[in-house]
Design an enzyme around this catalytic site. Structure first.
Site, PDB file in Angstrom:
ATOM      1  N   HIS A  15       0.978  -1.276  -0.009  1.00  0.00           N
ATOM      2  CA  HIS A  15       0.081  -0.082   0.226  1.00  0.00           C
ATOM      3  C   HIS A  15       0.923   1.229  -0.037  1.00  0.00           C
ATOM      4  O   HIS A  15       1.408   1.645   0.928  1.00  0.00           O
ATOM      5  CB  HIS A  15      -0.960   0.027   1.102  1.00  0.00           C
ATOM      6  CG  HIS A  15      -2.049   1.146   1.403  1.00  0.00           C
ATOM      7  ND1 HIS A  15      -3.236   0.985   1.404  1.00  0.00           N
ATOM      8  CD2 HIS A  15      -1.678   2.587   1.029  1.00  0.00           C
ATOM      9  CE1 HIS A  15      -3.878   2.329   1.402  1.00  0.00           C
ATOM     10  NE2 HIS A  15      -2.818   3.315   1.324  1.00  0.00           N
ATOM     11  N   HIS A  17       1.698   5.418  -1.875  1.00  0.00           N
ATOM     12  CA  HIS A  17       1.125   6.406  -2.659  1.00  0.00           C
ATOM     13  C   HIS A  17       2.442   6.924  -3.352  1.00  0.00           C
ATOM     14  O   HIS A  17       3.319   7.646  -2.815  1.00  0.00           O
ATOM     15  CB  HIS A  17       0.724   7.445  -1.976  1.00  0.00           C
ATOM     16  CG  HIS A  17      -0.813   7.038  -1.226  1.00  0.00           C
ATOM     17  ND1 HIS A  17      -2.017   7.409  -1.791  1.00  0.00           N
ATOM     18  CD2 HIS A  17      -1.003   6.390  -0.046  1.00  0.00           C
ATOM     19  CE1 HIS A  17      -2.802   6.706  -1.039  1.00  0.00           C
ATOM     20  NE2 HIS A  17      -2.262   6.098   0.115  1.00  0.00           N
ATOM     21  N   LYS A  98      -9.327  -0.370  -5.470  1.00  0.00           N
ATOM     22  CA  LYS A  98      -9.270   0.250  -4.109  1.00  0.00           C
ATOM     23  C   LYS A  98     -10.637   1.363  -3.922  1.00  0.00           C
ATOM     24  O   LYS A  98     -11.170   1.890  -4.857  1.00  0.00           O
ATOM     25  CB  LYS A  98      -8.171   1.392  -4.037  1.00  0.00           C
ATOM     26  CG  LYS A  98      -8.069   2.074  -2.722  1.00  0.00           C
ATOM     27  CD  LYS A  98      -7.416   1.384  -1.535  1.00  0.00           C
ATOM     28  CE  LYS A  98      -7.447   2.171  -0.305  1.00  0.00           C
ATOM     29  NZ  LYS A  98      -6.522   3.170  -0.415  1.00  0.00           N
ATOM     30  N   HIS A 135     -10.533   1.254   1.939  1.00  0.00           N
ATOM     31  CA  HIS A 135      -9.951   2.415   3.112  1.00  0.00           C
ATOM     32  C   HIS A 135     -11.254   2.182   4.041  1.00  0.00           C
ATOM     33  O   HIS A 135     -12.461   2.342   3.817  1.00  0.00           O
ATOM     34  CB  HIS A 135      -9.985   3.642   2.484  1.00  0.00           C
ATOM     35  CG  HIS A 135      -9.567   4.561   3.522  1.00  0.00           C
ATOM     36  ND1 HIS A 135      -8.552   5.267   3.475  1.00  0.00           N
ATOM     37  CD2 HIS A 135     -10.149   5.037   4.438  1.00  0.00           C
ATOM     38  CE1 HIS A 135      -8.377   6.370   4.336  1.00  0.00           C
ATOM     39  NE2 HIS A 135      -9.543   6.213   5.287  1.00  0.00           N
ATOM     40  N   HIS A 175      -4.422  -0.261   6.304  1.00  0.00           N
ATOM     41  CA  HIS A 175      -3.857   0.764   7.290  1.00  0.00           C
ATOM     42  C   HIS A 175      -4.867   0.628   8.553  1.00  0.00           C
ATOM     43  O   HIS A 175      -5.230   1.550   8.937  1.00  0.00           O
ATOM     44  CB  HIS A 175      -3.504   1.989   6.940  1.00  0.00           C
ATOM     45  CG  HIS A 175      -4.608   2.545   5.903  1.00  0.00           C
ATOM     46  ND1 HIS A 175      -5.949   2.597   6.180  1.00  0.00           N
ATOM     47  CD2 HIS A 175      -4.379   3.330   4.677  1.00  0.00           C
ATOM     48  CE1 HIS A 175      -6.695   3.139   5.146  1.00  0.00           C
ATOM     49  NE2 HIS A 175      -5.475   3.621   4.359  1.00  0.00           N
ATOM     50  N   ASP A 245       1.439   2.714   3.622  1.00  0.00           N
ATOM     51  CA  ASP A 245       0.670   3.787   3.397  1.00  0.00           C
ATOM     52  C   ASP A 245       1.544   5.161   3.364  1.00  0.00           C
ATOM     53  O   ASP A 245       0.991   6.272   3.827  1.00  0.00           O
ATOM     54  CB  ASP A 245      -0.649   3.993   4.500  1.00  0.00           C
ATOM     55  CG  ASP A 245      -1.433   5.109   3.932  1.00  0.00           C
ATOM     56  OD1 ASP A 245      -1.534   5.328   2.617  1.00  0.00           O
ATOM     57  OD2 ASP A 245      -2.301   5.546   4.840  1.00  0.00           O
TER      58      ASP A 245
HETATM   59  C1  NCD Z   1      -3.183   9.218   1.544  1.00  0.00           C
HETATM   60  C2  NCD Z   1      -2.824  10.277   0.585  1.00  0.00           C
HETATM   61  O1  NCD Z   1      -2.459  11.389   1.158  1.00  0.00           O
HETATM   62  O2  NCD Z   1      -3.040  10.082  -0.615  1.00  0.00           O
HETATM   63  N1  NCD Z   1      -3.374   9.932   2.926  1.00  0.00           N
HETATM   64  C3  NCD Z   1      -3.247   9.277   3.989  1.00  0.00           C
HETATM   65  O3  NCD Z   1      -3.141  10.065   5.223  1.00  0.00           O
HETATM   66  N2  NCD Z   1      -2.988   8.085   4.395  1.00  0.00           N
HETATM   67  C4  NCD Z   1      -4.647   8.666   1.646  1.00  0.00           C
HETATM   68  C5  NCD Z   1      -5.028   7.655   2.091  1.00  0.00           C
HETATM   69  O4  NCD Z   1      -4.362   6.444   2.075  1.00  0.00           O
HETATM   70  O5  NCD Z   1      -5.973   7.601   3.178  1.00  0.00           O
HETATM   71 ZN    ZN Z   2      -3.098   5.257   1.765  1.00  0.00          ZN
END
Ligand code: NCD
Ligand code: ZN
Length: 338
Positions: A15, A17, A98, A135, A175, A245
């Site tokens: 997971h 970003h 997702k 999520h 998460h 995450d």
């Molecule tokens: C994530 C993001 O910034 O894309 N932020 C986070 O606090 N985890 C989005 C997410 O996974 O909730």
């Molecule tokens: Zn995330």
């Protein structure tokens, strides 16, 4: 026993970003430096990754930036998604879909409120072996007394309902932050698992209230919740595995009166985890958590390349090209050696 060196396969970070444009250019080359060799890439870009074509284009761009890493792709669950698109996605080896509840996190303005409208898609995913990545928060609602502290607990009924309706659909509750979520995932069938981040093993409410760099969604909860996450890691239950995450934002978006949610851990992922696992006295669980349990749930092959972590301290940089990492300028006890 005093351990001062650990060799393990490159990790699966299931997971992450990786963003687009400038952020992507900074973040993607750091993935393997942090010890991950394969990542599950989140689709909450602007615009969202909603089609196989968009996902494959994004995958190409990521590969061009860092070909040393394998990128597993996901699509953003949304009302335009069709059964045909799910079939196309499966053929193109897109791994998961997702689901973001409406408005609970970064770029989720058009997320989900009602899961039943997706049941036909879930049935197709179950048939084709696509994973549902959830999520697990419901939107805040003053009348129902729902806020960010109980949004995850209130989501668990949806998880249970989807699982009961689609017992063969593989679901990852992403998460997780609460004792209630740990218990629910333990209780449900083997097709339900959960990711745990490095930061949720460290933080509680006191660490993010007023401290924007520790603010992420779902927010870290009570000490008793953190204790439950730590305990399940120590138990070595294969339903719980690494999904960092890591969610980078520019410093200007974090040091702000309305801070973006997200904690950036990609560049030092394994050293953070080694630090925490050592403090928890469970370094012997690190390998399965990072390299085995997730891979087995997802049905992935083992990664051959290894990394070695050594007990040599290092100072966490203040920033990476205007992105402030987790625990910036703090001391870590472990580092990856070449
Ligand atoms: C994530 C993001 O910034 O894309 N932020 C986070 O606090 N985890 C989005 C997410 O996974 O909730
Ligand atoms: Zn995330």
């Amino acid at each position: 026993m005093f351990v001062e060196q650990i060799t393990l396969p490159l990790a699966d970070d299931l997971h992450v970003h990786l963003r687009q444009d400038h952020l992507m250019q900074t973040v993607v080359p750091l993935i393997d430096k942090g010890g991950a060799g394969r990542v599950l890439v989140m689709p909450n870009l602007k615009p969202h990754i909603k089609t196989t074509k968009q996902a494959l284009n994004y995958q190409q761009a990521l590969k061009a930036l860092n070909p040393r890493v394998e990128y597993l792709m996901t699509l953003y669950l949304n009302p335009e998604l069709t059964i045909e698109e799910i079939q196309k996605a499966a053929t193109a080896k897109i791994i998961g879909i997702k689901s973001y509840p409406r408005g609970v996190t970064t770029n989720s303005e058009d997320g989900i409120e009602n899961y039943e409208i997706y049941y036909a898609l879930f049935a197709e995913m179950e048939k084709l072996g696509l994973i549902l990545n959830l999520h697990g928060e419901v939107p805040s609602n003053a009348e129902k007394n729902i806020c960010i502290l109980n949004a995850e607990e209130n989501f668990l009924q949806h998880l249970e309902k989807i699982h009961k309706n689609f017992p063969k659909l593989k679901i990852v509750l992403e998460h997780i932050t609460t004792k209630a979520a740990v218990e629910k995932v333990e209780e449900l069938g083997l097709t339900v698992s959960a990711t745990i981040t490095p930061h949720h093993l460290d933080l509680t409410v006191d660490d993010w209230a007023g401290q924007n760099h520790n603010y992420c969604k779902p927010v870290a909860k009570y000490p008793s919740d953190r204790a439950a996450l730590r305990a399940v890691i120590k138990s070595g239950n294969p339903k719980f595995f690494l999904g960092s995450d890591s969610a980078p934002h520019l410093r200007s978006a974090k040091e702000n009166s309305c801070a973006c949610a997200g904690i950036f851990t990609t560049p030092l992922l394994l050293p953070y985890l080694a630090d925490t696992f050592e403090k928890l006295n469970c370094l012997n669980k690190l390998k399965d958590f990072c390299c085995t349990f997730g891979r087995e749930f997802y049905g992935l092959s083992a990664l051959e390349q290894t990394i070695t972590l050594k007990k040599i301290s290092q100072k966490i940089p203040a920033e990476y090209n205007h992105i402030v990492p987790y625990r910036a300028e703090d001391e870590l006890q472990w580092r990856i050696i070449d």
